[in-house]
Motif scaffolding. Structure first.
Motif, PDB file in Angstrom:
ATOM      1  N   THR A 182       0.857  -1.189   0.000  1.00 14.84           N
ATOM      2  CA  THR A 182       0.000   0.000   0.000  1.00 14.84           C
ATOM      3  C   THR A 182       0.889   1.232   0.000  1.00 14.84           C
ATOM      4  N   VAL A 183       0.529   2.181  -0.850  1.00 15.45           N
ATOM      5  CA  VAL A 183       1.329   3.388  -1.011  1.00 15.45           C
ATOM      6  C   VAL A 183       0.393   4.598  -1.068  1.00 15.45           C
ATOM      7  N   ALA A 184       0.961   5.777  -0.812  1.00 12.33           N
ATOM      8  CA  ALA A 184       0.153   6.997  -0.850  1.00 12.33           C
ATOM      9  C   ALA A 184      -0.159   7.421  -2.276  1.00 12.33           C
ATOM     10  N   SER A 185       0.724   7.069  -3.222  1.00 13.48           N
ATOM     11  CA  SER A 185       0.519   7.406  -4.631  1.00 13.48           C
ATOM     12  C   SER A 185       1.184   6.347  -5.488  1.00 13.48           C
ATOM     13  N   SER A 186       0.922   6.383  -6.791  1.00 12.86           N
ATOM     14  CA  SER A 186       1.516   5.410  -7.704  1.00 12.86           C
ATOM     15  C   SER A 186       2.760   5.967  -8.383  1.00 12.86           C
ATOM     16  N   ARG A 187       3.466   6.849  -7.673  1.00 18.75           N
ATOM     17  CA  ARG A 187       4.765   7.309  -8.157  1.00 18.75           C
ATOM     18  C   ARG A 187       5.748   6.138  -8.103  1.00 18.75           C
ATOM     19  N   ILE A 188       6.676   6.133  -9.036  1.00 13.64           N
ATOM     20  CA  ILE A 188       7.595   5.004  -9.117  1.00 13.64           C
ATOM     21  C   ILE A 188       8.498   4.938  -7.894  1.00 13.64           C
ATOM     22  N   ASP A 189       8.860   6.080  -7.312  1.00  8.82           N
ATOM     23  CA  ASP A 189       9.730   6.015  -6.139  1.00  8.82           C
ATOM     24  C   ASP A 189       9.000   5.397  -4.944  1.00  8.82           C
ATOM     25  N   ILE A 191       6.560   3.131  -5.167  1.00  4.53           N
ATOM     26  CA  ILE A 191       6.420   1.702  -5.455  1.00  4.53           C
ATOM     27  C   ILE A 191       7.726   0.971  -5.173  1.00  4.53           C
ATOM     28  N   VAL A 192       8.837   1.515  -5.660  1.00  5.70           N
ATOM     29  CA  VAL A 192      10.140   0.864  -5.470  1.00  5.70           C
ATOM     30  C   VAL A 192      10.509   0.829  -3.989  1.00  5.70           C
ATOM     31  N   ALA A 193      10.280   1.933  -3.295  1.00  2.00           N
ATOM     32  CA  ALA A 193      10.621   1.986  -1.873  1.00  2.00           C
ATOM     33  C   ALA A 193       9.849   0.946  -1.073  1.00  2.00           C
ATOM     34  N   SER A 194       8.545   0.836  -1.337  1.00  2.71           N
ATOM     35  CA  SER A 194       7.731  -0.126  -0.602  1.00  2.71           C
ATOM     36  C   SER A 194       8.081  -1.561  -0.979  1.00  2.71           C
ATOM     37  N   SER A 195       8.335  -1.799  -2.248  1.00  2.00           N
ATOM     38  CA  SER A 195       8.610  -3.167  -2.713  1.00  2.00           C
ATOM     39  C   SER A 195       9.931  -3.702  -2.194  1.00  2.00           C
ATOM     40  N   LYS A 197      11.647  -2.283   0.344  1.00  2.00           N
ATOM     41  CA  LYS A 197      11.845  -1.865   1.730  1.00  2.00           C
ATOM     42  C   LYS A 197      13.039  -0.921   1.866  1.00  2.00           C
ATOM     43  N   ALA A 198      13.006   0.130   1.068  1.00  2.00           N
ATOM     44  CA  ALA A 198      14.071   1.131   1.082  1.00  2.00           C
ATOM     45  C   ALA A 198      13.469   2.508   1.356  1.00  2.00           C
ATOM     46  N   ALA A 199      14.277   3.401   1.886  1.00  5.18           N
ATOM     47  CA  ALA A 199      13.831   4.774   2.121  1.00  5.18           C
ATOM     48  C   ALA A 199      13.687   5.496   0.784  1.00  5.18           C
ATOM     49  N   ARG A 200      12.752   6.451   0.726  1.00  7.16           N
ATOM     50  CA  ARG A 200      12.529   7.190  -0.514  1.00  7.16           C
ATOM     51  C   ARG A 200      13.804   7.920  -0.960  1.00  7.16           C
ATOM     52  N   GLY A 201      14.581   8.417  -0.001  1.00  3.70           N
ATOM     53  CA  GLY A 201      15.828   9.086  -0.350  1.00  3.70           C
ATOM     54  C   GLY A 201      16.821   8.153  -1.019  1.00  3.70           C
ATOM     55  N   VAL A 202      16.857   6.908  -0.561  1.00  5.34           N
ATOM     56  CA  VAL A 202      17.735   5.902  -1.166  1.00  5.34           C
ATOM     57  C   VAL A 202      17.271   5.606  -2.590  1.00  5.34           C
ATOM     58  N   VAL A 203      15.968   5.481  -2.770  1.00  3.05           N
ATOM     59  CA  VAL A 203      15.429   5.224  -4.115  1.00  3.05           C
ATOM     60  C   VAL A 203      15.772   6.373  -5.054  1.00  3.05           C
ATOM     61  N   GLN A 204      15.689   7.613  -4.557  1.00  2.05           N
ATOM     62  CA  GLN A 204      16.065   8.762  -5.375  1.00  2.05           C
ATOM     63  C   GLN A 204      17.515   8.654  -5.830  1.00  2.05           C
ATOM     64  N   GLU A 225       4.506   8.275 -12.892  1.00  8.64           N
ATOM     65  CA  GLU A 225       3.379   7.426 -12.518  1.00  8.64           C
ATOM     66  C   GLU A 225       3.483   6.070 -13.231  1.00  8.64           C
ATOM     67  N   VAL A 226       3.173   5.008 -12.511  1.00  7.84           N
ATOM     68  CA  VAL A 226       3.229   3.665 -13.079  1.00  7.84           C
ATOM     69  C   VAL A 226       1.806   3.174 -13.341  1.00  7.84           C
ATOM     70  N   LYS A 227       1.708   2.050 -14.065  1.00  2.86           N
ATOM     71  CA  LYS A 227       0.401   1.482 -14.375  1.00  2.86           C
ATOM     72  C   LYS A 227       0.488  -0.035 -14.377  1.00  2.86           C
ATOM     73  N   SER A 228      -0.662  -0.681 -14.381  1.00  3.81           N
ATOM     74  CA  SER A 228      -0.709  -2.146 -14.410  1.00  3.81           C
ATOM     75  C   SER A 228       0.028  -2.670 -15.632  1.00  3.81           C
ATOM     76  N   GLY A 229       0.786  -3.749 -15.429  1.00  3.70           N
ATOM     77  CA  GLY A 229       1.546  -4.355 -16.512  1.00  3.70           C
ATOM     78  C   GLY A 229       2.972  -3.875 -16.599  1.00  3.70           C
ATOM     79  N   ASP A 230       3.296  -2.754 -15.947  1.00  4.00           N
ATOM     80  CA  ASP A 230       4.672  -2.251 -15.984  1.00  4.00           C
ATOM     81  C   ASP A 230       5.621  -3.228 -15.292  1.00  4.00           C
TER      82      ASP A 230
END
Length: 265
Positions: A182-189, A191-195, A197-204, A225-230
């Motif tokens: 679960t994320v606050a938005s579908s921004r790629i950072d 999604i990657v951070a949650s998937s 388990k990294a901090a958003r700053g690290v993903v940046q 923004e990401v979408k289904s199938g990406d």
């Protein structure tokens, strides 16, 4: 050469290097339309392939897609004015099996790809790299197969044996792990951070270092923004496929993903 296909479609690409690759694909399609001969594209990542397929669907060109494996992510397009001509290009992809001669050394994706690039080969000549029961299997364009059989002897520090694949494939596929995030938005950072388990700053930082790709295209914006199938890959972490999303009661976005800890491409 006459431009049969309107070059305005190249405006889709902001990145100069990607625009050049896309222009080359249009040149190949123009050659098929002009000379009435079947041709094969290089291996294309998902993003470029989706764009090119959209272009082809607007033109009077038949095409087939092959990558060498049942679920290839990097694929070649075989183009023809006449679908009966595809027999001439059917052998355009070769599969090579690569086995370490040291039983105590396991081959990894980065060793295989790095050694191929070290031989001076462009990435577009190389398709997916799959783990096999005894080693790795690599898809390559057929015209470089004989060269690799003769000259490719090392991957990283490992001495290797390279042979053509004959008969049935025996892949050691990573089935992946299905997760719900679960994320606050579908921004790629996000999604990657949650998937991973990294901090958003690290993903940046990963994005700044060119480690994050969406559909095999390097990204530069954390707010994409990401979408289904990406398919999102992060060098050193793995890759993930986005299945579907829904809104939670608290207004967040729940994504179902499949995460692969091993690198495939």
């Amino acid at each position: 050469m006459k431009h049969w296909i309107d070059r305005c479609v190249l405006g889709f690409w902001q990145d100069k290097e990607m625009r050049l690759e896309a222009a080359h694909l249009l040149d190949l399609a123009d050659a098929v339309l002009e000379e009435q001969l079947p041709l094969r594209t290089p291996f294309l990542g998902l993003g470029l392939a989706q764009w090119f397929e959209g272009v082809l669907q607007k033109e009077s060109l038949s095409y087939q897609i092959q990558g060498g494996f049942p679920d290839s992510e990097r694929v070649c397009y075989f183009l023809s004015k006449n679908s009966d001509d595809f027999e001439q290009v059917r052998e355009g992809i070769a599969l090579l099996t690569v086995v370490s001669l040291d039983p105590h050394v396991d081959l990894e994706h980065r060793q295989i790809l790095g050694s191929l690039m070290g031989l001076g080969l462009k990435r577009e000549l190389i398709g997916d790299i799959h783990p096999e029961i005894q080693g790795m299997i690599v898809a390559v364009v057929s015209e470089i197969a004989d060269y690799l059989l003769q000259e490719w002897r090392k991957a990283g520090r490992a001495n290797i044996r390279v042979e053509r694949v004959h008969g049935e494939l025996h892949l050691s596929e990573d089935p992946g792990e299905e997760l719900r995030i679960t994320v606050a938005s579908s921004r790629i950072d996000a999604i990657v951070a949650s998937s991973f388990k990294a901090a958003r700053g690290v993903v940046q930082e990963w994005i700044n270092q060119g480690k994050v790709k969406r559909n095999d295209l390097m990204i530069s914006r954390a707010d994409l923004e990401v979408k289904s199938g990406d398919i999102i890959s992060c060098r050193g972490q793995g890759r993930l496929r986005l299945l579907d999303d829904s809104e939670t009661r608290k207004g967040r976005i729940a994504w179902t993903i499949i995460i692969y800890r091993t690198q495939k491409r």
